[in-house]
Design an enzyme around this catalytic site. Structure first.
Site, PDB file in Angstrom:
ATOM      1  N   TYR A 112     -32.007  -9.286 -17.260  1.00 27.11           N
ATOM      2  CA  TYR A 112     -31.674 -10.681 -16.970  1.00 27.11           C
ATOM      3  C   TYR A 112     -32.662 -11.587 -17.727  1.00 27.11           C
ATOM      4  O   TYR A 112     -33.855 -11.292 -17.807  1.00 27.11           O
ATOM      5  CB  TYR A 112     -31.779 -10.885 -15.462  1.00 27.11           C
ATOM      6  CG  TYR A 112     -31.493 -12.279 -14.993  1.00 27.11           C
ATOM      7  CD1 TYR A 112     -30.207 -12.793 -15.035  1.00 27.11           C
ATOM      8  CD2 TYR A 112     -32.515 -13.093 -14.514  1.00 27.11           C
ATOM      9  CE1 TYR A 112     -29.943 -14.078 -14.599  1.00 27.11           C
ATOM     10  CE2 TYR A 112     -32.258 -14.375 -14.074  1.00 27.11           C
ATOM     11  CZ  TYR A 112     -30.969 -14.870 -14.133  1.00 27.11           C
ATOM     12  OH  TYR A 112     -30.713 -16.142 -13.705  1.00 27.11           O
ATOM     13  N   ASP A 184     -33.423  -3.454 -10.315  1.00 21.42           N
ATOM     14  CA  ASP A 184     -32.735  -4.705  -9.975  1.00 21.42           C
ATOM     15  C   ASP A 184     -31.268  -4.328  -9.765  1.00 21.42           C
ATOM     16  O   ASP A 184     -30.539  -4.055 -10.706  1.00 21.42           O
ATOM     17  CB  ASP A 184     -32.913  -5.702 -11.130  1.00 21.42           C
ATOM     18  CG  ASP A 184     -32.190  -7.029 -10.886  1.00 21.42           C
ATOM     19  OD1 ASP A 184     -31.268  -7.069 -10.059  1.00 21.42           O
ATOM     20  OD2 ASP A 184     -32.540  -8.015 -11.557  1.00 21.42           O
ATOM     21  N   LYS A 209     -26.082 -13.902  -5.835  1.00 19.62           N
ATOM     22  CA  LYS A 209     -24.872 -13.482  -6.541  1.00 19.62           C
ATOM     23  C   LYS A 209     -23.875 -12.842  -5.571  1.00 19.62           C
ATOM     24  O   LYS A 209     -23.388 -13.502  -4.687  1.00 19.62           O
ATOM     25  CB  LYS A 209     -25.261 -12.546  -7.690  1.00 19.62           C
ATOM     26  CG  LYS A 209     -26.409 -13.063  -8.557  1.00 19.62           C
ATOM     27  CD  LYS A 209     -26.037 -14.272  -9.390  1.00 19.62           C
ATOM     28  CE  LYS A 209     -27.249 -14.906 -10.061  1.00 19.62           C
ATOM     29  NZ  LYS A 209     -28.067 -13.997 -10.844  1.00 19.62           N
TER      30      LYS A 209
HETATM   31  C1  LIG Z   1     -29.408 -13.997 -11.237  1.00 20.72           C
HETATM   32  C2  LIG Z   1     -30.178 -12.755 -11.467  1.00 20.72           C
HETATM   33  C3  LIG Z   1     -31.557 -12.697 -11.198  1.00 20.72           C
HETATM   34  C4  LIG Z   1     -32.329 -13.890 -10.708  1.00 20.72           C
HETATM   35  O1  LIG Z   1     -31.923 -14.296  -9.450  1.00 20.72           O
HETATM   36  P1  LIG Z   1     -32.035 -15.809  -8.912  1.00 20.72           P
HETATM   37  O2  LIG Z   1     -31.539 -15.717  -7.518  1.00 20.72           O
HETATM   38  O3  LIG Z   1     -31.200 -16.666  -9.804  1.00 20.72           O
HETATM   39  O4  LIG Z   1     -33.482 -16.167  -9.006  1.00 20.72           O
HETATM   40  C5  LIG Z   1     -32.218 -11.511 -11.432  1.00 20.72           C
HETATM   41  N1  LIG Z   1     -31.563 -10.409 -11.900  1.00 20.72           N
HETATM   42  C6  LIG Z   1     -30.245 -10.448 -12.172  1.00 20.72           C
HETATM   43  C7  LIG Z   1     -29.580  -9.222 -12.682  1.00 20.72           C
HETATM   44  C8  LIG Z   1     -29.507 -11.609 -11.962  1.00 20.72           C
HETATM   45  O5  LIG Z   1     -28.202 -11.639 -12.244  1.00 20.72           O
END
Ligand SMILES: *Cc1c(COP(=O)(O)O)cnc(C)c1O
Length: 400
Positions: A112, A184, A209
């Site tokens: 990301y 992640d 998300k």
């Molecule tokens: C959006 C996202 C993040 C960061 O998250 P936020 O809630 O926007 O801080 C980290 N890793 C991935 C894969 C993401 O899609």
């Protein structure tokens, strides 16, 4: 006549008791209180010493965050997780709670964007060395490990090219070398990938998300297999102030109740959309981990066990003009750089997530001006497929 106004003014600043009754609410209450009053200094002692349960100050923890964390714990199969103010706050808390100057961290080369920036610019300023590595190649990861490597950070399915990391190989390496494996799991979610079963030491999420699912709360989650590590992360989050808002936690909890339903629906539509796009003139290629033509299809089948997710990427034959025409021809699908919303969203990495790269760097990652990423949502599938047909036809008409 006595003037009652002074008495009323004196009363108005006092808190009142919450009206209790013999019935109880079905929905989780939202508790915005920043501070919690203790019954006595003895009672406060008992709380700080762990002999009694109780909240003190919301930055240190509050009920709505805990209710949400326990729910995500169930999905990930490990108790003790922490909800943070964003996905990046979760990653930040891991780094700040675990790393020190002189350590080395290696990350996937398609992380990301903000995670990439943290590794590229921010950790080195703190004296922490970083590097990027192709997570599809166990040998490359082995070569990237140094004596001072503390941590590997990776995403199971990369954004936006949807390549699948060699988790089995990397987890084996991490275990053998005593390196902490941080996954992640935002894209794959616990419904797609059970990270702790595959050797993750720490799992983080952008709850913003798919888990919350409605683009109306910014939150993160982190959990570590080792309790002392999780405690260090929790303390870092409280100290640096990565606390989530109670309202965001409350609304994300509501979103989470439908997460399995939303995920299943979006995933089924994503598989159908991938096949549909592949059948259209003007589409050069489609990337979906469940398709037989995906470069990591076998690995995806093993790791995801049939749950290939809601993300589909595709590349048009044309360049920017075709991309503009497609977006303009599908006004009902928001062109927005996010994912996991209840509705389908469309993103164009060349002008958003990957705009900092040169066209040559993007080409090396397989990301041209005609490249799109779709986060498939829960709308009626037939209608969505028809909208993409119209978009691709408009793009073909616009030429290069
Ligand atoms: C959006 C996202 C993040 C960061 O998250 P936020 O809630 O926007 O801080 C980290 N890793 C991935 C894969 C993401 O899609």
């Amino acid at each position: 006549m006595a003037d009652r106004r002074n008495d009323a003014d004196a009363e108005i600043v006092r808190r009142v008791e919450w009206p209790e009754g013999v019935s109880r609410p079905v929905a989780t209450p939202m508790q915005p209180s920043v501070v919690y009053a203790a019954e006595s200094p003895d009672a406060l002692d008992a709380q700080y010493e762990g002999r009694a349960e109780g909240y003190t100050y919301a930055r240190e923890g509050h009920p709505n965050a805990d209710v949400l964390a326990r729910k995500i714990d169930q999905l990930e199969g490990l108790p003790g997780g922490l909800v943070t103010g964003s996905g990046m706050a979760a990653i930040g808390a891991v780094f700040l709670g675990m790393l020190k100057s002189g350590d080395h961290v290696t990350g996937g080369d398609q992380l990301y964007g903000r995670s990439m920036r943290l590794l590229q610019d921010d950790l080195p300023r703190q004296g922490i060395a970083t590097s990027f590595v192709d997570c599809g190649d166990e040998d490359a990861v082995a070569a990237a490990l140094r004596p001072e490597t503390r941590m590997i950070l990776l995403e199971v399915v990369s954004n936006p090219t949807l390549r699948v990391a060699d988790i089995e190989g990397i987890a084996r390496l991490a275990r053998a070398r005593g390196v902490c494996l941080v996954i992640d799991n935002t894209f794959t979610t616990p419904r797609g990938f059970q990270a702790f079963d595959w050797g993750a030491d720490i799992v983080i999420h952008s709850v913003t998300k798919l888990l919350a699912g409605h683009s109306d709360a910014t939150l993160g989650y982190v959990n570590a297999r080792d309790a002392a590590t999780q405690e260090a992360i929790r303390v870092a989050a409280a100290t640096w102030g990565f606390t989530p808002s109670p309202f965001d936690c409350w609304i994300a909890e509501r979103g989470l109740y439908t997460f399995p339903l939303r995920y299943d629906r979006a995933e089924a539509t994503a598989a159908a959309l991938a096949d549909h796009l592949a059948s259209l003139d003007g589409v050069r290629r489609v990337l979906y981990p469940g398709r037989a033509d995906h470069p990591d299809q076998a690995r995806a089948a093993t790791l995801l066990r049939g749950r290939f997710g809601n993300m589909v990427s595709f590349e048009l034959d044309g360049g920017r003009a075709a991309a503009n025409a497609l977006v303009r021809a599908m006004p009902a699908v928001p062109f927005a750089p996010t994912l996991g919303d209840i509705g389908t969203t469309l993103s164009h990495p060349a002008t958003s997530s990957h705009r900092a790269l040169t066209p040559e760097q993007r080409a090396a990652l397989g990301m041209s001006e005609g490249f799109f990423r779709v986060s498939v949502g829960c709308e009626e599938p037939e209608r969505l497929l028809a909208e993409f047909s119209a978009g691709v036809a408009a793009a073909a008409g616009a030429g290069g």
